[in-house]
Design a protein around this motif. Sequence first.
Motif, PDB file in Angstrom:
ATOM      1  N   ALA A 118       0.829  -1.205   0.000  1.00 25.60           N
ATOM      2  CA  ALA A 118       0.000   0.000   0.000  1.00 25.60           C
ATOM      3  C   ALA A 118       0.863   1.254   0.000  1.00 25.60           C
ATOM      4  O   ALA A 118       0.578   2.225  -0.713  1.00 25.60           O
ATOM      5  N   HIS A 119       1.914   1.252   0.799  1.00 21.50           N
ATOM      6  CA  HIS A 119       2.828   2.399   0.858  1.00 21.50           C
ATOM      7  C   HIS A 119       3.468   2.660  -0.507  1.00 21.50           C
ATOM      8  O   HIS A 119       3.511   3.807  -0.980  1.00 21.50           O
ATOM      9  N   SER A 120       3.958   1.621  -1.152  1.00 18.94           N
ATOM     10  CA  SER A 120       4.646   1.784  -2.436  1.00 18.94           C
ATOM     11  C   SER A 120       3.700   2.282  -3.519  1.00 18.94           C
ATOM     12  O   SER A 120       4.054   3.163  -4.317  1.00 18.94           O
ATOM     13  N   LEU A 121       2.484   1.723  -3.555  1.00 13.80           N
ATOM     14  CA  LEU A 121       1.515   2.137  -4.568  1.00 13.80           C
ATOM     15  C   LEU A 121       1.113   3.594  -4.369  1.00 13.80           C
ATOM     16  O   LEU A 121       1.073   4.383  -5.329  1.00 13.80           O
ATOM     17  N   ALA A 122       0.810   3.969  -3.120  1.00 14.96           N
ATOM     18  CA  ALA A 122       0.418   5.350  -2.844  1.00 14.96           C
ATOM     19  C   ALA A 122       1.569   6.314  -3.118  1.00 14.96           C
ATOM     20  O   ALA A 122       1.376   7.378  -3.726  1.00 14.96           O
ATOM     21  N   ARG A 123       2.759   5.950  -2.691  1.00 11.53           N
ATOM     22  CA  ARG A 123       3.918   6.826  -2.903  1.00 11.53           C
ATOM     23  C   ARG A 123       4.187   7.028  -4.393  1.00 11.53           C
ATOM     24  O   ARG A 123       4.445   8.156  -4.839  1.00 11.53           O
ATOM     25  N   GLN A 124       4.150   5.952  -5.161  1.00 14.26           N
ATOM     26  CA  GLN A 124       4.403   6.068  -6.597  1.00 14.26           C
ATOM     27  C   GLN A 124       3.402   7.001  -7.262  1.00 14.26           C
ATOM     28  O   GLN A 124       3.766   7.828  -8.107  1.00 14.26           O
ATOM     29  N   HIS A 125       2.133   6.888  -6.871  1.00 12.13           N
ATOM     30  CA  HIS A 125       1.110   7.747  -7.472  1.00 12.13           C
ATOM     31  C   HIS A 125       1.239   9.190  -6.993  1.00 12.13           C
ATOM     32  O   HIS A 125       1.235  10.125  -7.804  1.00 12.13           O
ATOM     33  N   LEU A 126       1.369   9.385  -5.693  1.00 10.83           N
ATOM     34  CA  LEU A 126       1.323  10.734  -5.134  1.00 10.83           C
ATOM     35  C   LEU A 126       2.554  11.565  -5.482  1.00 10.83           C
ATOM     36  O   LEU A 126       2.479  12.797  -5.555  1.00 10.83           O
ATOM     37  N   LEU A 127       3.690  10.911  -5.684  1.00 14.39           N
ATOM     38  CA  LEU A 127       4.929  11.647  -5.951  1.00 14.39           C
ATOM     39  C   LEU A 127       5.331  11.601  -7.425  1.00 14.39           C
ATOM     40  O   LEU A 127       6.438  12.029  -7.776  1.00 14.39           O
ATOM     41  N   GLN A 128       4.453  11.116  -8.281  1.00 15.31           N
ATOM     42  CA  GLN A 128       4.831  10.932  -9.682  1.00 15.31           C
ATOM     43  C   GLN A 128       5.251  12.240 -10.349  1.00 15.31           C
ATOM     44  O   GLN A 128       6.177  12.258 -11.174  1.00 15.31           O
ATOM     45  N   HIS A 129       4.623  13.348 -10.008  1.00 15.42           N
ATOM     46  CA  HIS A 129       4.959  14.629 -10.642  1.00 15.42           C
ATOM     47  C   HIS A 129       6.243  15.213 -10.053  1.00 15.42           C
ATOM     48  O   HIS A 129       7.084  15.736 -10.789  1.00 15.42           O
ATOM     49  N   PHE A 130       6.402  15.119  -8.729  1.00 17.07           N
ATOM     50  CA  PHE A 130       7.632  15.604  -8.097  1.00 17.07           C
ATOM     51  C   PHE A 130       8.848  14.856  -8.633  1.00 17.07           C
ATOM     52  O   PHE A 130       9.926  15.432  -8.798  1.00 17.07           O
ATOM     53  N   ASN A 131       8.667  13.566  -8.900  1.00 11.91           N
ATOM     54  CA  ASN A 131       9.797  12.739  -9.327  1.00 11.91           C
ATOM     55  C   ASN A 131      10.326  13.104 -10.711  1.00 11.91           C
ATOM     56  O   ASN A 131      11.441  12.712 -11.070  1.00 11.91           O
ATOM     57  N   VAL A 132       9.537  13.840 -11.490  1.00 12.40           N
ATOM     58  CA  VAL A 132      10.009  14.282 -12.812  1.00 12.40           C
ATOM     59  C   VAL A 132      10.223  15.791 -12.842  1.00 12.40           C
ATOM     60  O   VAL A 132      10.321  16.390 -13.917  1.00 12.40           O
ATOM     61  N   GLY A 133      10.275  16.406 -11.649  1.00 13.89           N
ATOM     62  CA  GLY A 133      10.623  17.818 -11.564  1.00 13.89           C
ATOM     63  C   GLY A 133       9.476  18.789 -11.647  1.00 13.89           C
ATOM     64  O   GLY A 133       9.702  20.005 -11.745  1.00 13.89           O
ATOM     65  N   HIS A 134       8.222  18.306 -11.590  1.00 12.81           N
ATOM     66  CA  HIS A 134       7.065  19.195 -11.654  1.00 12.81           C
ATOM     67  C   HIS A 134       6.510  19.421 -10.245  1.00 12.81           C
ATOM     68  O   HIS A 134       6.288  18.458  -9.503  1.00 12.81           O
ATOM     69  N   LEU A 135       6.265  20.662  -9.878  1.00 12.73           N
ATOM     70  CA  LEU A 135       5.714  20.977  -8.560  1.00 12.73           C
ATOM     71  C   LEU A 135       4.196  20.816  -8.582  1.00 12.73           C
ATOM     72  O   LEU A 135       3.436  21.783  -8.441  1.00 12.73           O
ATOM     73  N   GLN A 136       3.769  19.596  -8.775  1.00 13.15           N
ATOM     74  CA  GLN A 136       2.347  19.288  -8.863  1.00 13.15           C
ATOM     75  C   GLN A 136       1.974  18.269  -7.791  1.00 13.15           C
ATOM     76  O   GLN A 136       2.502  17.162  -7.754  1.00 13.15           O
TER      77      GLN A 136
END
Length: 489
Positions: free
Chosen positions: A11-29
């Motif tokens: 659950a942690h990995s799935l939520a983290r991957q979704h919630l941080l997907q924009h930050f991880n590519v440099g977008h402040l979204q």
Amino acid sequence: MNYDVALTHGAHSLARQHLLQHFNVGHLQEDLCFALWRPSTAANRLTALIDEVLIPQEEDRLLHGNTSFTPDYMARAITSARRMNTGLAFMHSHPGTGWQDMSPTDVVAERDVLAYPAAATEQPLLGLTIGSDGYWSARLWIHNGQAFERYWCDKVRVIGPKTFEVQFGRYAASPDSRRNVLRRTFDTWGLHGQQTLSRLHIGIVGLGSVGSSVAESIARLGVERVTIVDPDQVEEHNLDRLLNATIDDIGKRKVDVAAKAMRQHSTAAHPQVLTYATSVHKADAYRAILECDVIFSCVDRPIARDVLNYVAIAHLVPVIDGGIAVQLDALQDGIFSAHWRTQLVTPYHRCMRCSEQYSTGMVMTELDGSLDDPSYLNTLPEDGASAGANVFPFSQSLASMEVNLMLRYLLAPSWWKGIHGQTHQLVTGETYIDAERCEPSCAFSNRVAKGDLEHPFYLTASVGTSDRRPARTRLSRLASFFERIFGRT
């Protein structure tokens, strides 16, 4: 009442991957999603257990720097929670690192927009914020009779296959400071490692030869809060193996002897040792161990192991179990062989039933009193093993193996190899690594993160459920309204 959150690694990995997907590519979204949670109710702590995340579709939320959910997505999430008999969790991301506070907009979204319809689930709304570094903060919105009030969670725990991650809230107990009495300990795993370890609530079930040695290690490691459980008294034949017990302690409760030694030897700034001189399947002891973050199983009875199996799987509290087997040579009047083993029990590791540490039949045999009946024991086939044979060095070795397995699970870098358990053979001098998993048909695989819904049938009294719910009349009205609008399923 204190509050925690525990997530499975999935659950942690799935939520983290979704919630941080924009930050991880440099977008402040920022982003958001809903999840389902179930209560695990201890004597003084309510833990929200999360194993299922409801990832939104593109049309389910609006992304505009901040983010907002659509009414349809909220309705589907609440409907899922009602169908699954769970509470509703709302997760969203912030661009900062570490523990995250709430903005005024966050408060309005959770308290004023979500908390009231979420009450149709008959559980409080759980809000979680994840920072850009994956650090969670969490709170429950509990109705006080007039309005929803925010209660911050002390910890968010992530139970994984290789590591156990514990993230503390801003309002949790203050971390331990570097002190000379713990200088070598701080030098070994650093400030963060010791501050994490010292703030855990450790449980030890069984204070015999192994449990008393585990207790000594935990005291000297500087752990602030420990709960110990054992119904037995010190007997004369225990003295060759029971650490810190003397002839003057015969007849005293084992938990009292262990607690006295722990308080004397503790390196914690403010040690607390809570004692329960009863069996772990008694309601008060059971609810006490549900407050623990990690539990050592130092028992040899099937009922105790069955209870702790439920705690590890259904309540997401990692359990470290161990045992010693000595085989005697009747012809030579001495030892033939010996081995001791330990294992980590979580949803990602083999449970004690699948590792054959006990069986349902053994539980029933203990429940009907046969394990304490000499006439029954005399009918059992002999296999060369002695249930009572043991010596102090064997117990010390097993206790060390158990404590080191906990330290490895809690403090190991991510690149270390994952270890489910270990077995040491005295004859060959070899230590084997256990990597086995549960059988495909294991009944406990369906009990993961079910919390209060799953407990052994033989508990001596009701273990209770959370009383942190909105008023019943309000719930009934909300539930009826929600069912009329959206339906039950």
